[in-house]
Design a protein around this motif. Sequence first.
Motif, short mmCIF file in Angstrom:
data_model
loop_
_atom_site.label_atom_id
_atom_site.label_comp_id
_atom_site.label_asym_id
_atom_site.label_seq_id
_atom_site.Cartn_x
_atom_site.Cartn_y
_atom_site.Cartn_z
N TYR A 7 50.60 68.56 -5.64
CA TYR A 7 50.76 67.07 -5.68
C TYR A 7 51.46 66.32 -6.64
CZ TYR A 7 46.90 66.46 -9.10
OH TYR A 7 46.19 66.69 -10.15
N THR A 8 51.83 65.00 -6.56
CA THR A 8 52.50 64.30 -7.61
C THR A 8 51.79 62.92 -7.55
OG1 THR A 8 54.18 63.51 -6.19
CG2 THR A 8 54.59 65.58 -7.29
N ASP A 9 52.24 62.10 -8.79
CA ASP A 9 51.68 60.73 -8.75
C ASP A 9 52.15 60.04 -7.35
OD1 ASP A 9 50.29 60.98 -11.11
OD2 ASP A 9 51.87 60.54 -12.46
N GLU A 10 53.53 60.24 -6.96
CA GLU A 10 54.08 59.66 -5.80
C GLU A 10 53.55 60.33 -4.65
OE1 GLU A 10 56.05 61.30 -8.15
OE2 GLU A 10 56.21 59.40 -9.45
N ASP A 11 52.72 61.46 -4.71
CA ASP A 11 52.39 61.97 -3.33
C ASP A 11 50.85 62.69 -3.71
OD1 ASP A 11 51.82 63.15 -1.04
OD2 ASP A 11 53.64 64.51 -1.00
N PRO A 12 49.99 61.76 -3.85
CA PRO A 12 48.64 62.35 -4.39
C PRO A 12 47.85 63.20 -3.47
CG PRO A 12 48.43 60.06 -3.70
CD PRO A 12 49.93 60.37 -3.65
N ASP A 13 48.47 63.49 -2.10
CA ASP A 13 47.99 64.53 -1.05
C ASP A 13 48.77 65.28 -0.81
OD1 ASP A 13 45.46 63.05 -0.84
OD2 ASP A 13 46.26 61.79 0.38
N GLY A 14 49.86 65.73 -1.84
CA GLY A 14 50.94 66.71 -1.46
C GLY A 14 50.59 67.97 -1.12
N GLU A 15 49.41 68.35 -1.39
CA GLU A 15 49.04 69.80 -0.91
C GLU A 15 48.81 69.96 0.53
OE1 GLU A 15 44.98 68.00 -2.73
OE2 GLU A 15 47.26 67.68 -2.92
N PHE A 16 48.65 68.80 1.28
CA PHE A 16 48.34 68.67 2.77
C PHE A 16 49.54 68.35 3.28
CE2 PHE A 16 44.16 67.45 1.02
CZ PHE A 16 43.44 68.65 1.47
N HIS A 17 50.74 68.11 2.78
CA HIS A 17 52.02 67.65 3.32
C HIS A 17 53.01 68.82 3.30
CE1 HIS A 17 51.10 63.41 1.82
NE2 HIS A 17 50.55 63.71 2.72
N LEU A 18 52.85 69.73 4.26
CA LEU A 18 53.54 70.80 4.52
C LEU A 18 54.91 70.74 5.35
CD1 LEU A 18 50.42 72.89 5.77
CD2 LEU A 18 51.42 72.78 3.22
N ARG A 38 45.88 75.37 -0.17
CA ARG A 38 46.77 74.65 -1.15
C ARG A 38 45.62 73.70 -1.83
NH1 ARG A 38 52.90 73.75 0.07
NH2 ARG A 38 52.20 71.53 -0.36
N HIS A 39 44.90 73.03 -1.12
CA HIS A 39 43.91 71.90 -1.97
C HIS A 39 42.89 72.68 -2.71
CE1 HIS A 39 41.20 68.55 -2.35
NE2 HIS A 39 40.23 69.24 -1.78
N MET A 40 42.53 73.89 -2.48
CA MET A 40 41.48 74.57 -3.13
C MET A 40 42.16 75.27 -4.47
SD MET A 40 38.51 73.51 -1.87
CE MET A 40 37.77 74.58 -3.04
N ALA A 41 43.30 75.56 -4.22
CA ALA A 41 44.07 76.01 -5.31
C ALA A 41 44.08 74.81 -6.42
CB ALA A 41 45.42 76.39 -5.18
N GLU A 42 44.34 73.64 -5.97
CA GLU A 42 44.39 72.51 -6.86
C GLU A 42 43.11 72.25 -7.55
OE1 GLU A 42 46.84 70.96 -8.01
OE2 GLU A 42 48.28 70.89 -6.69
N VAL A 43 41.97 72.43 -6.59
CA VAL A 43 40.49 71.93 -7.06
C VAL A 43 40.18 73.29 -8.24
CG1 VAL A 43 38.29 72.08 -6.41
CG2 VAL A 43 39.90 70.80 -4.95
N GLU A 44 40.47 74.33 -7.69
CA GLU A 44 40.10 75.41 -8.94
C GLU A 44 40.70 75.28 -9.95
OE1 GLU A 44 38.30 78.22 -8.37
OE2 GLU A 44 37.93 78.72 -6.37
N VAL A 102 43.87 68.50 14.32
CA VAL A 102 43.14 67.47 14.79
C VAL A 102 43.70 66.09 14.13
CG1 VAL A 102 40.69 66.37 14.69
CG2 VAL A 102 40.85 68.80 14.18
N GLU A 103 44.45 65.62 15.41
CA GLU A 103 45.22 64.34 14.79
C GLU A 103 44.18 63.14 14.85
OE1 GLU A 103 48.12 63.51 18.11
OE2 GLU A 103 48.82 65.45 17.65
N PRO A 104 44.50 62.28 14.05
CA PRO A 104 45.65 62.10 13.37
C PRO A 104 45.68 62.63 12.05
CG PRO A 104 44.36 60.06 12.91
CD PRO A 104 43.52 60.84 14.04
N SER A 105 44.71 63.46 11.59
CA SER A 105 44.72 64.05 10.31
C SER A 105 45.75 65.04 10.05
CB SER A 105 43.25 64.98 9.94
OG SER A 105 43.42 65.73 9.12
N GLU A 106 46.23 65.10 8.78
CA GLU A 106 47.07 66.22 8.45
C GLU A 106 46.38 67.42 7.90
OE1 GLU A 106 50.87 64.09 6.50
OE2 GLU A 106 49.03 63.25 5.69
N LEU A 107 45.21 67.70 8.25
CA LEU A 107 44.59 68.76 7.59
C LEU A 107 44.71 69.97 8.32
CD1 LEU A 107 42.44 68.97 5.40
CD2 LEU A 107 40.71 68.74 7.05
#
Length: 170
Positions: free
Chosen positions: A82-93, A58-64, A46-51
């Motif tokens: 994710y990293t400090d430089e890429d706080p949404d890294g789990e979505f950047h595939l 991967r996000h839910m692994a981070e949340v758990e 669903v553009e423009p989302s990266e979801l």
Amino acid sequence: MTNERQEPATTADERTMLEGWLDYHRRTLAWKCEGLTDAQLRTAAVEPSELSLMGLVRHMAEVERGWFRKVLAAEDAGPVYYTDEDPDGEFHLSESDTWEEAYATWQSEIETARRNAARFGLDDVSEGKHRRTGERFNLRWIYTHMIEEYARHNGHADLIRERVDGATGD
């Protein structure tokens, strides 16, 4: 992988009900990803989302990891994706990201979450604090929040899955 989902009994005690609903929503997310290729699971539908579905897993692994390791058990567990430089890294595939790795990481975090939670009663307060607010939470709050988090993202997963291959379902 089989994703039979079963709602908790309508007369279950509180802990059984909370854990049952959390597991139900965990299985729902896995079911939404079932039968797709890695490329489909990486598709931001669903553009423009990266979801994407893989990004949600991967996000839910981070949340758990965040709630059950860092907050509940005060473990010094750094981020996976994710990293400090890429706080949404789990979505950047990238093309090298695989379902096998994402699913295994997610399941490992779920198993650790179960082990950590087993040491606490519902009213027991977390050993760690939230990284932004400094607050402590009882296990009941964490379970309720996790159910909400999965339910919200499972709604996203419904829409993404329908966009990817037309599959629908509750």
